[in-house]
Motif scaffolding. Structure first.
Motif, PDB file in Angstrom:
ATOM      1  N   PRO A  36      11.316   5.102  12.399  1.00 32.32           N
ATOM      2  CA  PRO A  36       9.697   5.421  12.132  1.00 32.32           C
ATOM      3  C   PRO A  36      10.265   6.104  10.597  1.00 32.32           C
ATOM      4  O   PRO A  36       8.526   6.427  10.336  1.00 32.32           O
ATOM      5  CB  PRO A  36       9.058   5.578  13.442  1.00 32.32           C
ATOM      6  N   ARG A  37      10.712   7.188  10.922  1.00 32.07           N
ATOM      7  CA  ARG A  37      10.948   8.469  10.080  1.00 32.07           C
ATOM      8  C   ARG A  37      10.750   7.593   8.870  1.00 32.07           C
ATOM      9  O   ARG A  37      10.433   7.703   7.591  1.00 32.07           O
ATOM     10  CB  ARG A  37      11.560   9.601  10.530  1.00 32.07           C
ATOM     11  N   VAL A  38      12.252   6.930   8.517  1.00 33.88           N
ATOM     12  CA  VAL A  38      12.773   6.593   6.773  1.00 33.88           C
ATOM     13  C   VAL A  38      11.236   6.154   6.476  1.00 33.88           C
ATOM     14  O   VAL A  38      11.069   5.245   5.474  1.00 33.88           O
ATOM     15  CB  VAL A  38      14.008   5.849   6.761  1.00 33.88           C
ATOM     16  N   ALA A  39      10.866   4.552   7.527  1.00 41.37           N
ATOM     17  CA  ALA A  39       9.879   3.813   7.195  1.00 41.37           C
ATOM     18  C   ALA A  39       8.539   4.439   6.884  1.00 41.37           C
ATOM     19  O   ALA A  39       7.534   3.741   5.711  1.00 41.37           O
ATOM     20  CB  ALA A  39       9.508   3.058   8.089  1.00 41.37           C
ATOM     21  N   ARG A  43       7.282   3.888   3.345  1.00 39.07           N
ATOM     22  CA  ARG A  43       5.444   3.885   2.981  1.00 39.07           C
ATOM     23  C   ARG A  43       4.437   4.961   2.335  1.00 39.07           C
ATOM     24  O   ARG A  43       3.963   5.163   0.914  1.00 39.07           O
ATOM     25  CB  ARG A  43       4.370   3.526   4.691  1.00 39.07           C
ATOM     26  N   GLN A  44       4.644   5.780   2.712  1.00 38.39           N
ATOM     27  CA  GLN A  44       3.735   6.749   2.007  1.00 38.39           C
ATOM     28  C   GLN A  44       3.995   7.506   0.086  1.00 38.39           C
ATOM     29  O   GLN A  44       3.151   6.756  -0.385  1.00 38.39           O
ATOM     30  CB  GLN A  44       3.973   8.900   3.040  1.00 38.39           C
ATOM     31  N   LEU A  57      -3.611   2.889   0.268  1.00 43.44           N
ATOM     32  CA  LEU A  57      -2.558   1.825   1.064  1.00 43.44           C
ATOM     33  C   LEU A  57      -3.391   1.177   2.213  1.00 43.44           C
ATOM     34  O   LEU A  57      -3.012   1.781   3.149  1.00 43.44           O
ATOM     35  CB  LEU A  57      -1.083   1.548   1.758  1.00 43.44           C
ATOM     36  N   GLN A  58      -3.227  -0.427   2.932  1.00 46.33           N
ATOM     37  CA  GLN A  58      -3.236  -0.774   3.487  1.00 46.33           C
ATOM     38  C   GLN A  58      -2.412  -0.983   5.087  1.00 46.33           C
ATOM     39  O   GLN A  58      -1.988  -1.600   4.169  1.00 46.33           O
ATOM     40  CB  GLN A  58      -4.451  -2.095   3.384  1.00 46.33           C
ATOM     41  N   ALA A  88      -5.043  -2.533  -3.630  1.00 44.84           N
ATOM     42  CA  ALA A  88      -3.832  -1.351  -2.892  1.00 44.84           C
ATOM     43  C   ALA A  88      -3.503  -1.772  -2.226  1.00 44.84           C
ATOM     44  O   ALA A  88      -3.142  -2.812  -1.167  1.00 44.84           O
ATOM     45  CB  ALA A  88      -5.422  -0.615  -1.638  1.00 44.84           C
ATOM     46  N   PRO A  89      -1.776  -2.335  -2.731  1.00 47.71           N
ATOM     47  CA  PRO A  89      -1.179  -2.501  -1.054  1.00 47.71           C
ATOM     48  C   PRO A  89      -1.344  -2.612   0.202  1.00 47.71           C
ATOM     49  O   PRO A  89      -2.394  -1.802   1.029  1.00 47.71           O
ATOM     50  CB  PRO A  89       0.069  -1.830  -1.158  1.00 47.71           C
TER      51      PRO A  89
END
Length: 225
Positions: A36-39, A43-44, A57-58, A88-89
């Motif tokens: 979750p940290r890397v993803a 994503r950010q 982003l959605q 938006a992505p």
């Protein structure tokens, strides 16, 4: 992201950022990895890189078995007005319970449903579509969504949350040039990952090394330098 492999992650992001800058309309970006940290960091960065052009982003992470397919198809094919207009992505996080057989089957069904609607996605989804799946799911995508796999824009294999960089640098000669030092560091890191049976990390680092080696050959030619 302090614990994520810096070199591998930054190389991945450099490639992805370049593609996003060129992206017009629909594009399929497959992301493999459930950390979750890397993803969250990736994503950010996607959101930060695109928000000035498209808006926020959605992010969709279905958590109910009985509604997941409808949620995914609705977001991809029939977006809410603000997302339809902004382009938006869309980030679909499909990493739910990677070892649970029910969720495993549901992921297969979601991929098959998206695959059946490939033409509709290309016509109606006028924005980057990110599909995040568990790290070992590349064969599943090829099996359950072959049409989508054939039109993918990019495959991102997220690095682990441990760094191999310090291990790699211990095997290098201090007398080598900076360019060769960089290549050997990445090659050594790839070998370390392979020895640790981290095949995805090894593949990412090896691919990065190959691209840099090709660039060096183009610049310097075939002579020993």
């Amino acid at each position: 992201m302090a614990e994520a492999t810096p070199a591998a992650f930054e190389a991945l992001w450099a490639e992805l950022r370049l593609l996003l800058g060129w992206q017009q309309g629909f594009g399929l970006f497959l992301v493999f990895g459930e950390d979750p940290r890397v993803a969250s960091e990736l994503r950010q960065r996607v959101e930060d890189a695109t928000r000035l052009r498209t808006g926020l982003l959605q992010w969709l992470r279905p958590e109910a078995l009985d509604t997941a397919i409808n949620q995914v198809l609705s977001a991809a094919l029939y977006p809410e007005p603000q997302y339809q207009q902004s382009k938006a992505p869309l980030w679909l996080e499909l990493t739910w319970q990677p070892t649970n057989p029910q969720w495993h089957k549901l992921r297969q069904q979601v991929l098959a449903a998206l695959n059946q609607r490939r033409s509709a996605l290309e016509q109606n989804c006028h924005r980057p579509l990110f599909v995040q799946l568990p790290s070992l799911w590349i064969p599943e995508v090829v099996t359950w969504a072959p049409d989508l796999w054939s039109v993918r824009s990019y495959v991102a294999i997220l690095p682990l949350s441990t760094s191999l960089a310090t291990v790699a640098h211990t095997v290098l000669s201090p007398n080598q040039s900076a360019a060769w030092l960089s290549l050997e560091a990445e090659f050594a890191a790839s070998n370390v990952a392979l020895e640790q049976q981290d095949l995805f990390e090894a593949l990412l680092l090896a691919r990065q090394t190959l691209e840099k080696a090709r660039a060096a050959r183009a610049q310097y030619g075939d002579h020993p330098k």
